[in-house]
Design an enzyme around this catalytic site. Structure first.
Site, PDB file in Angstrom:
ATOM      1  N   TYR A  62      -1.074  -0.954  10.209  1.00  0.00           N
ATOM      2  CA  TYR A  62      -1.323  -1.288   8.795  1.00  0.00           C
ATOM      3  C   TYR A  62      -0.114  -0.880   7.950  1.00  0.00           C
ATOM      4  O   TYR A  62       0.363  -1.667   7.124  1.00  0.00           O
ATOM      5  CB  TYR A  62      -2.598  -0.571   8.334  1.00  0.00           C
ATOM      6  N   SER A  65       0.847  -1.196   0.000  1.00  0.00           N
ATOM      7  CA  SER A  65       0.000   0.000   0.000  1.00  0.00           C
ATOM      8  C   SER A  65       0.878   1.240   0.000  1.00  0.00           C
ATOM      9  O   SER A  65       2.007   1.200   0.504  1.00  0.00           O
ATOM     10  CB  SER A  65      -0.877   0.023   1.258  1.00  0.00           C
TER      11      SER A  65
END
Ligand SMILES: NC(=O)c1ccc[n+]([C@@H]2O[C@H](COP(=O)([O-])OP(=O)(O)OC[C@H]3O[C@@H](n4cnc5c(N)ncnc54)[C@H](O)[C@@H]3O)[C@@H](O)[C@H]2O)c1
Length: 253
Positions: A159, A144
Site C-alpha cells: 500500500y 497517503s
C-alpha cells in the site's frame, strides 16, 4: 460557492462514510455537477441521486473498476456523453490491507497496486484528452501519509509503495500537462475515520495512533473533502505538482 457550473468526476465515491462520497456532497454543495464512479453501478447511482441538486443537470452514477483500463474508458464515454466537458477529476478510489512484507503474495501486490496506483493512470488517461480539448482542468490524486513515512499506520508495504507511486505519477503528469492548463496535485491524509479499515482497526491501535497526532483527533472524511475542494477550485489556480498533507500533524516534515 466555489464550483458553480463545473463538472466533476470522483472515483470511489459511493461508500457511505467514505472520503469520495463526502467530496461528492461538498462539490455538489458548491455547485458542481458530479459523476460518482464506483465498482457497483447501483450504489454509484444511489449516491448520485442523494447529492444536493445543482442548476446545470443531474448528477450521475457510473460503474467503474479503476484497475481495469477498459472499464475506465467505458466510464469516461458514459460521463462525457452526459456532461460534455469535464473540469475536475478526483482519483480517489483505493483499497488497503494490513500485512507485513514477507506475507505479501503476488496476488495481494497486484490487487493493491492496480487499484491504488495503476487506477490513477487509467482514469487520468481516460479523461485528460477531454480536459485538454476543453481548455484544461484540475486533477487531484489520493496518496497517503503511508507513502511518506513508510506505512506503520494501517496499510502494508505494498500500500505504501502504491501510494508513493501515485505521488511520482501525479508530479510527472503535472509537468506534462501544465502547458495545456491541466493542474495535477496529490493529497496525503493520515488516519481518516471511514470504513476502509473494516473491523481490523482495534481500539488499542486507535489509542496508539492518537498519541502521535498533535491535533489530538482522527480525521473526518470532510477534512479531506475540503482539501480536494481547494485543489479542484480556482483558489489553487497557481498550484500544480503539489502534495497536501491532511494528517493533524501526524507527520510534520
Ligand atoms: N481512511 C483513511 O485513513 C485513508 C488515509 C489515507 C488515504 N486513504 C485513501 O482514501 C481513498 C478513499 O478511501 P476511504 O477511506 O474513503 O475508504 P472507503 O472504503 O470508504 O472508500 C473507497 C471507495 O473506493 C471504491 N473502490 C474500491 N476499489 C475500487 C475499484 N477497483 N474501482 C473503483 N472504485 C473502487 C470502494 O467501493 C469505495 O467506495 C482511498 O484511496 C484510500 O486509500 C484513506
Amino acid at each position: 460557492m466555489l464550483l458553480t457550473g463545473r463538472t466533476a468526476v470522483i472515483s470511489g465515491a459511493a461508500s457511505k462514510r467514505g472520503i469520495g462520497r463526502a467530496t461528492a456532497e461538498l462539490f455538489a454543495e458548491h455547485g458542481a455537477r458530479v459523476a460518482v464512479l464506483d465498482l457497483d453501478a447501483e450504489a454509484a447511482q444511489e449516491a448520485a441521486a442523494a447529492l444536493p441538486k445543482v442548476g446545470h443537470g443531474e448528477h450521475i452514477g457510473v460503474r467503474c473498476d479503476v484497475a481495469d483500463r477498459a472499464s475506465c474508458e467505458a466510464a469516461s464515454v458514459a460521463t462525457i456523453g452526459a456532461f460534455g466537458a469535464i473540469n475536475i477529476l478526483i482519483n480517489n478510489a483505493g483499497i488497503t490491507q494490513p500485512v507485513k512484507t514477507l506475507d505479501i503474495t503476488g496476488k495481494d501486490w497486484e490487487r493493491i497496486v492496480s487499484v491504488n496506483m495503476t487506477g490513477v493512470l487509467h482514469l487520468s488517461q481516460a479523461f485528460i484528452p477531454n480536459m485538454r480539448d476543453n481548455g484544461g482542468g484540475s486533477i487531484a490524486c489520493m496518496s497517503s501519509v503511508s507513502a511518506q513515512r513508510g506505512g506503520g499506520i494501517f496499510g502494508g508495504p505494498h500500500y505504501s509503495a502504491a501510494k508513493a507511486g501515485v505521488l511520482g505519477l501525479a508530479k510527472a503528469m503535472a509537468r506534462e500537462f501544465g502547458p495545456v492548463g491541466i493542474r495535477v496535485n496529490s493529497v496525503t491524509p493520515g488516519l481518516i475515520q471511514t470504513d476502509i479499515t473494516g473491523d481490523k482497526l482495534t481500539p488499542e491501535m486507535r489509542v496508539d495512533i492518537l498519541k502521535g497526532i498533535p491535533l489530538n483527533r482522527l480525521g473526518e472524511a470532510r477534512d479531506v473533502a475540503n482539501i480536494y475542494l481547494f485543489l479542484a477550485s480556482d483558489l489553487s489556480a497557481y498550484v500544480t505538482g503539489a502534495v497536501l498533507d491532511v494528517n493533524g500533524g501526524m507527520l510534520i516534515h
